[in-house]
Scaffold this motif. Structure first.
Motif, PDB file in Angstrom:
ATOM      1  N   LYS A  79      23.559  32.302 -25.670  1.00 30.87           N
ATOM      2  CA  LYS A  79      23.157  30.941 -26.042  1.00 30.87           C
ATOM      3  C   LYS A  79      23.031  30.788 -27.557  1.00 30.87           C
ATOM      4  O   LYS A  79      23.285  29.723 -28.104  1.00 30.87           O
ATOM      5  N   LYS A  80      22.628  31.856 -28.227  1.00 32.95           N
ATOM      6  CA  LYS A  80      22.492  31.828 -29.688  1.00 32.95           C
ATOM      7  C   LYS A  80      23.832  32.022 -30.386  1.00 32.95           C
ATOM      8  O   LYS A  80      23.918  31.911 -31.605  1.00 32.95           O
ATOM      9  N   GLY A  81      24.861  32.352 -29.617  1.00 35.24           N
ATOM     10  CA  GLY A  81      26.186  32.568 -30.199  1.00 35.24           C
ATOM     11  C   GLY A  81      26.389  33.955 -30.765  1.00 35.24           C
ATOM     12  O   GLY A  81      27.341  34.194 -31.507  1.00 35.24           O
ATOM     13  N   TYR A  82      25.524  34.907 -30.397  1.00 36.22           N
ATOM     14  CA  TYR A  82      25.602  36.261 -30.929  1.00 36.22           C
ATOM     15  C   TYR A  82      26.546  37.165 -30.131  1.00 36.22           C
ATOM     16  O   TYR A  82      27.046  38.154 -30.659  1.00 36.22           O
ATOM     17  N   VAL A  83      26.719  36.863 -28.845  1.00 35.89           N
ATOM     18  CA  VAL A  83      27.602  37.655 -27.985  1.00 35.89           C
ATOM     19  C   VAL A  83      28.447  36.716 -27.131  1.00 35.89           C
ATOM     20  O   VAL A  83      28.124  35.548 -26.956  1.00 35.89           O
ATOM     21  N   ARG A  84      29.523  37.275 -26.597  1.00 40.50           N
ATOM     22  CA  ARG A  84      30.334  36.564 -25.612  1.00 40.50           C
ATOM     23  C   ARG A  84      30.674  37.550 -24.504  1.00 40.50           C
ATOM     24  O   ARG A  84      30.793  38.762 -24.746  1.00 40.50           O
ATOM     25  N   ARG A  85      30.817  37.038 -23.299  1.00 40.74           N
ATOM     26  CA  ARG A  85      31.184  37.866 -22.151  1.00 40.74           C
ATOM     27  C   ARG A  85      32.638  37.589 -21.777  1.00 40.74           C
ATOM     28  O   ARG A  85      33.066  36.440 -21.801  1.00 40.74           O
ATOM     29  N   GLU A  86      33.356  38.656 -21.458  1.00 40.62           N
ATOM     30  CA  GLU A  86      34.758  38.543 -21.025  1.00 40.62           C
ATOM     31  C   GLU A  86      35.017  39.544 -19.921  1.00 40.62           C
ATOM     32  O   GLU A  86      34.501  40.661 -19.951  1.00 40.62           O
ATOM     33  N   ARG A  87      35.869  39.162 -19.004  1.00 45.34           N
ATOM     34  CA  ARG A  87      36.307  40.099 -17.955  1.00 45.34           C
ATOM     35  C   ARG A  87      37.152  41.183 -18.605  1.00 45.34           C
ATOM     36  O   ARG A  87      37.949  40.921 -19.495  1.00 45.34           O
ATOM     37  N   SER A  88      36.996  42.392 -18.136  1.00 50.21           N
ATOM     38  CA  SER A  88      37.784  43.523 -18.630  1.00 50.21           C
ATOM     39  C   SER A  88      39.232  43.340 -18.205  1.00 50.21           C
ATOM     40  O   SER A  88      39.510  42.947 -17.069  1.00 50.21           O
ATOM     41  N   GLU A  89      40.150  43.633 -19.108  1.00 45.11           N
ATOM     42  CA  GLU A  89      41.576  43.560 -18.776  1.00 45.11           C
ATOM     43  C   GLU A  89      41.952  44.643 -17.775  1.00 45.11           C
ATOM     44  O   GLU A  89      42.821  44.454 -16.935  1.00 45.11           O
ATOM     45  N   GLY A  90      41.291  45.786 -17.846  1.00 44.54           N
ATOM     46  CA  GLY A  90      41.605  46.907 -16.963  1.00 44.54           C
ATOM     47  C   GLY A  90      41.015  46.777 -15.576  1.00 44.54           C
ATOM     48  O   GLY A  90      41.554  47.312 -14.614  1.00 44.54           O
TER      49      GLY A  90
END
Length: 149
Positions: A79-90
């Motif tokens: 929410k603070k813009g410090y991290v983002r989540r992404e699905r692993s490509e593998g």
């Protein structure tokens, strides 16, 4: 009647307990000076800075947070813009947490200041004492782990 030693296990534990509480108060104060209301927020960003993108559960294990607590901390940082989540490509089942540029800027400066504060705390020890302290803490950690397994 058991013989009582000046440095019995109970006495050593009391010394350790008091010192650890004092050190943790100092640590929390240092982190708060960097603008973090929570130790867990700082810890999440710090582990990502030093280890790179990681799955949420791995971050939780590294910073000693439960599954629910680490999820809440990651959401707060997102929410603070410090991290983002992404699905692993593998493996699409794995969600990796990445530092954003803003998160990197925040934690690089905060970690440097916090590390300097910790160096001030441990400046009480000579280099030889630092080595002894590190060795003794590792030894105590291994022994306590072995006795609880």
């Amino acid at each position: 009647m058991p013989k009582i030693y000046q440095h019995s296990g109970s006495h050593l534990f009391l010394l350790f307990w008091k010192a650890s509480h004092g050190v943790m108060r100092y640590d929390h104060k240092s982190i708060a000076k960097q603008g973090f209301a929570s130790l867990s927020d700082f810890a999440v960003l710090e582990v990502l800075l030093h280890k790179g993108a990681l799955p949420v559960n791995t971050i939780g294990e590294k910073v000693l947070l439960t599954s629910g607590s680490i999820t809440t901390a990651v959401q707060r940082m997102e929410k603070k813009g410090y991290v983002r989540r992404e699905r692993s490509e593998g493996d699409a089942r794995v969600v990796l947490v990445h530092l954003t540029e803003l998160g990197r800027e925040v934690i690089v400066d905060a970690f440097a200041a916090h590390a300097a504060n910790l160096d001030t705390l441990f400046s009480e020890f000579s280099e030889k004492e630092r080595t002894q302290f590190a060795d003794l803490m590792r030894k105590l950690g291994r022994r306590s782990q072995a006795l609880t397994e």
